[in-house]
Design a protein around this motif. Structure first.
Motif: not given
Length: 235
Positions: A119-120, A140-146
């Motif tokens: 994710t990072r 941030v949105a991508v990290a939260l989704v994953f």
């Protein structure tokens, strides 16, 4: 099994996340540009091989999307039915079947990306592509989704198992869907609320230190393949 990063030594694990994003975007572009029997037949081997390059199997990847698969199968059937003569429209069914199959291929490639990318790294790649505040928010949105998606998958699977354990499998399909969907949605809203509180309690940072990104020879090769796919989409 959940749709999340799996440490491994596959070919895709060694690639820079930016190269993998380029490959995934180019594959989706050419799949939507050439939704024909020949085009999808040529793309099928690439989609099938992708999970293997991430130390997974195509069947395992497809099982991650079990919620969407019934809709993809039902699409051609619904498209074929007409309320008047000729009652059955084979051309519409064929077009819908190609569209559904196209989505399956794109999902296989997407699963391979998720399996092989922490994710990072995904967040760092998004911030590189979109610098500034927009990139930070998108990262941030991508990290939260994953991070959130595997949890929601697990909740839905647990809800389904609980319904079946109480003889829910003997109920009508509509009732089973309602029980699983309503319970899953309530659980998702509860988790979202708790996530919001947890982020505030930990003084969530918009600009954490991202992992280093470095392009190597194999990344340039992957980018070349992505450019070739993108060019094929424009032909």
């Amino acid at each position: 099994m959940t749709l999340a990063y799996r440490p491994g030594s596959g070919v895709l694990h060694a690639l820079d996340p930016r190269a993998k994003l380029a490959l995934q975007a180019a594959f989706a572009l050419v799949a939507f540009a050439h939704t024909t029997p020949l085009g999808l037949a040529l793309l099928t081997p690439l989609a099938v091989v992708a999970p293997y390059l991430a130390d997974a199997s195509p069947l395992a990847a497809l099982r991650e999307f079990w919620v969407a698969l019934p809709f993809l199968v039902a699409g051609p059937v619904v498209a074929a039915v007409s309320l008047g003569p000729p009652w059955i429209r084979l051309e519409a069914a064929a077009a819908a079947a190609l569209a559904s199959y196209r989505v399956v291929l794109v999902l296989l490639v997407a699963a391979a990306y998720v399996y092989s990318t922490p994710t990072r790294d995904s967040r760092a790649a998004v911030r590189w592509l979109l610098p500034g505040r927009i990139g930070a928010v998108a990262g941030v949105a991508v990290a939260l989704v994953f991070r959130f998606l595997p949890v929601l998958q697990s909740d839905l699977a647990g809800r389904r198992d609980a319904v079946n354990a109480r003889l829910g499998s003997e109920r009508p399909l509509r009732e089973r869907i309602r029980l699983v969907a309503v319970g899953g949605l309530a659980r998702a809203l509860d988790r979202a609320s708790r996530l919001s509180v947890a982020l505030r309690a930990r003084c969530f940072a918009w600009n954490p230190t991202p992992p280093p990104l470095a392009y190597r020879g194999r990344d340039w090769l992957a980018t070349g393949v992505a450019l070739a796919l993108a060019a094929a989409a424009l032909i």
